[in-house]
Design an enzyme around this catalytic site. Structure first.
Site, PDB file in Angstrom:
ATOM      1  N   LYS A  69      -4.390 -34.006  18.658  1.00  0.00           N
ATOM      2  CA  LYS A  69      -3.803 -32.697  18.320  1.00  0.00           C
ATOM      3  C   LYS A  69      -2.645 -32.332  19.249  1.00  0.00           C
ATOM      4  O   LYS A  69      -1.795 -31.530  18.895  1.00  0.00           O
ATOM      5  CB  LYS A  69      -4.884 -31.634  18.302  1.00  0.00           C
ATOM      6  CG  LYS A  69      -5.849 -31.864  17.137  1.00  0.00           C
ATOM      7  CD  LYS A  69      -6.838 -30.747  16.939  1.00  0.00           C
ATOM      8  CE  LYS A  69      -7.590 -30.886  15.631  1.00  0.00           C
ATOM      9  NZ  LYS A  69      -8.565 -32.012  15.606  1.00  0.00           N
TER      10      LYS A  69
HETATM   11  C1  LIG Z   1      -9.103 -32.646  14.524  1.00  0.00           C
HETATM   12  C2  LIG Z   1      -9.720 -33.965  14.753  1.00  0.00           C
HETATM   13  C3  LIG Z   1      -9.989 -34.861  13.687  1.00  0.00           C
HETATM   14  C4  LIG Z   1      -9.749 -34.511  12.239  1.00  0.00           C
HETATM   15  O1  LIG Z   1      -8.383 -34.414  11.897  1.00  0.00           O
HETATM   16  P1  LIG Z   1      -7.938 -33.704  10.536  1.00  0.00           P
HETATM   17  O2  LIG Z   1      -6.449 -33.641  10.603  1.00  0.00           O
HETATM   18  O3  LIG Z   1      -8.562 -32.336  10.573  1.00  0.00           O
HETATM   19  O4  LIG Z   1      -8.434 -34.512   9.403  1.00  0.00           O
HETATM   20  C5  LIG Z   1     -10.517 -36.108  14.006  1.00  0.00           C
HETATM   21  N1  LIG Z   1     -10.801 -36.455  15.274  1.00  0.00           N
HETATM   22  C6  LIG Z   1     -10.568 -35.626  16.322  1.00  0.00           C
HETATM   23  C7  LIG Z   1     -10.915 -36.068  17.694  1.00  0.00           C
HETATM   24  C8  LIG Z   1     -10.016 -34.357  16.092  1.00  0.00           C
HETATM   25  O5  LIG Z   1      -9.799 -33.524  17.142  1.00  0.00           O
END
Ligand SMILES: *Cc1c(COP(=O)(O)O)cnc(C)c1O
Length: 469
Positions: free
Chosen positions: A112
Site C-alpha cells: 500500500k
Molecule cells: C490490502 C492488502 C491486500 C489486498 O489488496 P486489494 O487491492 O484490496 O485487493 C493484500 N495483501 C496485503 C498485505 C494488503 O495489505
C-alpha cells in the site's frame, strides 16, 4: 485525461478533481474515459529505467493537463526515494520461472506504500496550488491506516484521522500508526469493531456538515490515484523478465480487487500478460464469481490474512463496467440489485470472456500455513500469509510452465507473526532497520466511544493541524 463514473450519471472530471473526489455522485467509481495504449517498441525502450522514471512514463498520460511533467517527475522521485531497497520492487526467484515481486520495502512494509506515498504528495501538491485544505478520515483493520499516515505525515494541507478498532489490530500494525507524530496526525481507537469504524467513515462522507466547509477526501482503494500507482510495478516486473517480447503471468493476493485491477489495466495498456490469478482467503466472493459466475455476499470470517478479509470487493465494479461494454446504466442496475440483497450472475459470454484472462483460488488458513512451511523448506524464504496465498494459487492455477509466474509479495512477514508461528517456523523474524525500535517508541492515540457524534466532534475540534476547524 478525463474520468467517467461506472454508473454513467456523474459529471466527468479531470485528474485533479478525481484525486479529491472519492465516490462519484451517482455512487459509482471513476475510471479513465480512454485508457492510454503503449506500443511494444515504446515499452521495450523502458527496460533498465530506474523505478521512478518508469513510473513517470506509465502514469504520465493519466495526469496530463493537471500536473506539469517537471513537477510530476519531482514528486515521483521523492515518492520512491523513501523505499528501503534500491530496486524499489525487487524480484526474488522461488523456483524455476516462479518469482515473488517484493512490494514490501516501503515505510510500512506492505504494498500500500506504493500508492499512498504518492497519494499524500499528490494531494499536497494539488491543494497547495488551489490554496485549499482537506480532512482525511479513514478506517483501517491494519495496513491501510499506517500507509496512509506515513504517506500524509509531511502534508501541509491535509489533516488525517485514522480509526481502528480498539484492541483489535496487531501490535505491530497499531504501533506503525500510533508512533508517527505530527500535528496533522490523529489516531483514534474506537470501542467497536472494524465495521463500526467503516460505517462512521461512510456516514461522515454522506453528511459533511461537521467539517464546516472543509472537504473530506477518501484514501481507501476506490481512490483512482491508488490504482494508477499500482499499474507501474506490473510493467517493472515484466521488463525484468524479458517483457514485452515475452508474456508474463501474475498471481495477486486479493481483497478489494484494487491491486489486481491495476494488472488488468496494465494489460489493456499494451503489456503482454498471459494470466491473472485472483488469490483469496476464505472470504472468497471473487473466487466464487470467477469459478462459478456467482457474485453473492456471505458472512465475514476472520483469517490469518486479515488484509484480505472482505465481504464485497469495492473495485470489482470497475471490472464489471468493462465486462458490460462500459454501459453505466446497466451497471447502475446491477449494483442496485446487489445492494437490495441479491447476488448476481453475468451473461455467460461476458463471464467466459473474462475467464480467458482470470483464474482464481480460495486458500484457507491451514493451506496458507502449509504453503509458508513448504516455501521455507524449499528456499529458506519466509513468506507473509497474504503472499503465501498468492503462491498457493499460482501453483494450482498456472496454465503454462514456460511463462514466468510472478506472485505479488504484498507484505513483509514480520507484520504477521501469528501465521509464521503457526506454520512452524521457529526462526525469529527481525524488523527492518528503520523499525528496530518500534516496540520502544512512545505511542499517541485517543480512545473514543463507538459513537458517530463523538468522533465527528473530535474531528472538528482537531481538524486544522490540531486546532478547531
Ligand atoms: C490490502 C492488502 C491486500 C489486498 O489488496 P486489494 O487491492 O484490496 O485487493 C493484500 N495483501 C496485503 C498485505 C494488503 O495489505
Amino acid at each position: 485525461m478525463r474520468y467517467i463514473s461506472t454508473r454513467g450519471q456523474a459529471p466527468a472530471l479531470n485528474f485533479e478533481d478525481v484525486l479529491l473526489a472519492g465516490l462519484a455522485t451517482d455512487g459509482g467509481l471513476y475510471v479513465p474515459e480512454n485508457l492510454p495504449r503503449f506500443t511494444q517498441e515504446e515499452i521495450a525502450s523502458w527496460a533498465g529505467l530506474p523505478y521512478h522514471e518508469l513510473a513517470f512514463r506509465v502514469m504520465r498520460p493519466f495526469v496530463t493537463g493537471s500536473i506539469p511533467d517537471a513537477d510530476f517527475k519531482k514528486i515521483l522521485e521523492e515518492t520512491y526515494g523513501v523505499f528501503a531497497h534500491s530496486a524499489i520492487a525487487p524480484l526474488r526467484q522461488l523456483n524455476g520461472n516462479e518469482w515473488v515481486l517484493e512490494l514490501f520495502h516501503g515505510p510500512t512494509l506492505a504494498f500500500k506504500d506504493f500508492a499512498l506515498q504518492l497519494l499524500g504528495r499528490l494531494l499536497d501538491y494539488v491543494l497547495e496550488k488551489r490554496g485549499e485544505r482537506v480532512v482525511i478520515i479513514g478506517a483501517t483493520s491494519g495496513d491501510t491506516g499506517s500507509a496512509a499516515i506515513e504517506g500524509c505525515k509531511h502534508c501541509e494541507n491535509v489533516d488525517i484521522f485514522i480509526l481502528h478498532p480498539h484492541k483489535r489490530v496487531s501490535e505491530v500494525q497499531r504501533r506503525q500508526m500510533t508512533t508517527i507524530f505530527g500535528e496533522n496526525i490523529h489516531n483514534i481507537a474506537i470501542e467497536g469493531n472494524f465495521d463500526d469504524c467503516q460505517e462512521m467513515v461512510k456516514n461522515s462522507f454522506a453528511d459533511q456538515s461537521f467539517l464546516k466547509g472543509t472537504r473530506l477526501v477518501a484514501v481507501n482503494s476506490i481512490n483512482w490515484a491508488r490504482i494508477m500507482a499500482q499499474i507501474v510495478y506490473y510493467f517493472h516486473a515484466s521488463l525484468q523478465l524479458g517483457g514485452p517480447a515475452r508474456s508474463v503471468s501474475f498471481s495477486v493476493p486479493t481483497g478489494n480487487f484494487g491491486d489486481i485491477f491495476a494488472g488488468y489495466l496494465a494489460r489493456n495498456m499494451g503489456l503482454p500478460i498471459n494470466q491473472l490469478i485472483v488469490a483469496t482467503n476464505r472470504n472468497d466472493i471473487l473466487h466464487r464469481f470467477m469459478s462459478g459466475n456467482q457474485y453473492v455476499k456471505e458472512t465475514l470470517h476472520a483469517t490469518l490474512s486479515p488484509s484480505m478479509d472482505i465481504m464485497v470487493s469495492s473495485n470489482f465494479e470497475r471490472l464489471l463496467f468493462d465486462m458490460h461494454g462500459r454501459n453505466g446504466a446497466a451497471l447502475a442496475e446491477l449494483m442496485n440489485s446487489f445492494k437490495q440483497g441479491g447476488g448476481f450472475s453475468v451473461e455467460q459470454e461476458r463471464w467466459t470472456e473474462t475467464r480467458k484472462l482470470f483464474d482464481s483460488l480460495a486458500v484457507d488458513d491451514a493451506q496458507t500455513c502449509e504453503t509458508i512451511a513448504q516455501v521455507y523448506a524449499e528456499t529458506g524464504e519466509v513468506l507473509d500469509p497474504h503472499t503465501a496465498i498468492g503462491v498457493k494459487a499460482a501453483r494450482e492455477c498456472r496454465r503454462s510452465l514456460d511463462i514466468p509466474m510472478v506472485i505479488l509479495g504484498t507484505a513483509h512477514p514480520v507484520k504477521f507473526p501469528e501465521a509464521v508461528e503457526k506454520a512452524g517456523i521457529g526462526k525469529a523474524l527481525e524488523l527492518p532497520e528503520h523499525l528496530t525500535d518500534l516496540f520502544e517508541r512512545e505511542e499517541r492515540c485517543t480512545v473514543l466511544a463507538n459513537d458517530l457524534k463523538t468522533v465527528q466532534a473530535f474531528v472538528s475540534q482537531h481538524g486544522n493541524r490540531g486546532k478547531p476547524l
